[in-house]
Design a protein around this motif. Structure first.
Motif, mmCIF file in Angstrom:
data_model
loop_
_atom_site.group_PDB
_atom_site.id
_atom_site.type_symbol
_atom_site.label_atom_id
_atom_site.label_comp_id
_atom_site.label_asym_id
_atom_site.label_seq_id
_atom_site.Cartn_x
_atom_site.Cartn_y
_atom_site.Cartn_z
ATOM 1 N N THR A 141 0.808 -1.224 0.000
ATOM 2 C CA THR A 141 0.000 0.000 0.000
ATOM 3 C C THR A 141 0.839 1.271 0.000
ATOM 4 O O THR A 141 0.304 2.355 -0.221
ATOM 5 N N HIS A 142 2.132 1.157 0.247
ATOM 6 C CA HIS A 142 2.990 2.334 0.323
ATOM 7 C C HIS A 142 3.283 2.855 -1.082
ATOM 8 O O HIS A 142 3.473 2.081 -2.013
ATOM 9 N N GLU A 143 3.355 4.185 -1.212
ATOM 10 C CA GLU A 143 3.527 4.772 -2.544
ATOM 11 C C GLU A 143 4.848 4.390 -3.204
ATOM 12 O O GLU A 143 4.968 4.436 -4.436
ATOM 13 N N ILE A 144 5.849 3.985 -2.441
ATOM 14 C CA ILE A 144 7.121 3.607 -3.052
ATOM 15 C C ILE A 144 7.024 2.258 -3.746
ATOM 16 O O ILE A 144 7.596 2.061 -4.824
ATOM 17 N N ARG A 146 3.904 0.334 -4.044
ATOM 18 C CA ARG A 146 2.553 -0.055 -4.457
ATOM 19 C C ARG A 146 2.549 -0.459 -5.933
ATOM 20 O O ARG A 146 3.115 0.208 -6.786
ATOM 21 N N ARG A 224 11.026 6.251 -6.983
ATOM 22 C CA ARG A 224 9.931 6.650 -6.090
ATOM 23 C C ARG A 224 10.462 7.009 -4.705
ATOM 24 O O ARG A 224 9.977 7.936 -4.056
ATOM 25 N N TRP A 228 9.906 10.379 -2.600
ATOM 26 C CA TRP A 228 9.225 10.255 -1.299
ATOM 27 C C TRP A 228 10.047 10.904 -0.185
ATOM 28 O O TRP A 228 9.505 11.570 0.693
ATOM 29 N N SER A 234 6.717 14.198 -3.484
ATOM 30 C CA SER A 234 5.661 14.072 -4.480
ATOM 31 C C SER A 234 5.934 12.857 -5.321
ATOM 32 O O SER A 234 6.941 12.788 -6.018
ATOM 33 N N VAL A 235 5.065 11.843 -5.237
ATOM 34 C CA VAL A 235 5.264 10.611 -5.997
ATOM 35 C C VAL A 235 4.118 10.468 -6.982
ATOM 36 O O VAL A 235 2.972 10.645 -6.609
#
Length: 235
Positions: A141-144, A146, A224, A228, A234-235
Motif C-alpha cells: 500500500t505504500h507509494e514507493i 505499491r 519513487r 518520497w 511528491s510521488v
C-alpha cells in the motif's frame, strides 16, 4: 515546477560504481524539478548554511570515513526536514566507525553470503546469488512499492542489522547454507523507510552495480524513494 535541491555525495569503494550509478538518476532528478549539486566528500554535511537549502541527500559512499562534525550536520539536517536516500553499500555500508550515522540510517551491512562452495568459481561474482525481494503488507500500500510484486534478482543479497524504527516495505530471506554457521532461514529488510524528526529516510539494499539499478522494479523503487524522501515529497 518548484525548484528543489538534491545533494549527491558519492565516493568510497569503486566496486560499487558511485559515479556511474548516480549519473543514472541525474536526468530523473532534473526532470522532477531538482537542481543537483554533486560532492565527492561528506565534509559538505558540516556546512550548516548549505544544508538548510538541501531538500534531498543522495548518499552514495561505500565504506569511507566522515568526521563527527559532518555526521552531526547530516543528522541535524534530516531532523529538520532534509530527505536522505540511497541504495546498497552507498548508504548502509558507509562510515562504519560512526554509530550516530548507523542510528540515523537504521541499518548496517553485515554480510552478503556466497554461493555454496561447489558453485563458486569467480571471486567477483561468488556472492551473486538468486534471491527474492518480497513486498510486505505495508509495501503493498505504500507509494514507493505499491503495484510492484515480488521479484527475483541475481546479485549480492544483503544481510543487514536493523531496528524497529524502520517501516519495512520489502524483505529478502537468507537460506541455510552448507558452510555457514546459521541454522535457520533469516529474513532481512531489503527496502525500508524511516522518519527522523521532520525528515524522511529511504533505503534500498539492491543496487550493487548499474545492471541491478537498471532492473525495472529496482529502478522504480529507487526513483519513487528519492521523491518520497525529499522535503517536498511528491510521488
Amino acid at each position: 515546477m518548484t525548484s528543489r535541491t538534491a545533494l549527491i555525495v558519492r565516493g568510497g569503494w569503486d566496486g560499487h560504481h558511485p559515479v556511474q550509478t548516480t549519473e543514472m538518476f541525474l536526468p530523473f532528478l532534473r526532470d522532477n524539478g531538482f537542481e543537483v549539486r554533486i560532492e565527492e566528500s561528506p565534509r559538505v554535511y558540516a556546512d550548516a548554511d548549505a544544508m538548510t537549502r538541501v531538500d534531498l541527500v543522495v548518499q552514495t559512499v561505500t565504506m569511507g570515513e566522515a568526521d563527527p562534525d559532518s555526521i552531526a550536520g547530516l543528522s541535524r539536517a534530516v531532523a529538520a526536514g532534509t530527505g536522505l536516500a540511497g541504495w546498497h553499500g552507498g548508504i548502509v555500508d558507509s562510515y562504519r566507525q560512526d554509530s550516530a550515522y548507523l542510528h540515523l540510517v537504521g541499518g548496517q551491512f553485515a554480510a552478503h553470503p556466497k554461493k555454496d562452495p561447489g558453485e563458486r568459481g569467480d571471486e567477483a561474482t561468488d556472492a551473486f546469488v538468486e534471491h527474492r525481494i518480497e513486498i510486505t503488507d505495508l509495501g503493498r500500500t505504500h507509494e514507493i512499492t505499491r503495484g510492484i510484486g515480488d521479484f527475483t534478482l541475481v546479485t549480492e543479497q544483503y544481510w543487514v542489522l536493523h531496528d524497529d524504527l524502520n517501516d519495512v516495505l520489502a524483505t529478502t530471506t537468507h537460506p541455510v547454507r552448507v558452510d555457514e554457521p546459521w541454522h535457520r532461514p533469516v529474513v532481512s529488510p531489503a527496502v525500508w523507510t524511516r522518519q527522523w524528526g521532520r525528515g524522511r529516510v529511504f533505503v534500498a539494499t539492491p543496487g550493487h552495480d548499474p545492471a541491478v539499478l537498471a532492473e525495472p522494479n529496482v529502478r522504480a523503487i529507487v526513483e519513487r524513494g528519492l521523491l518520497w524522501a525529499s522535503r517536498h515529497a511528491s510521488v
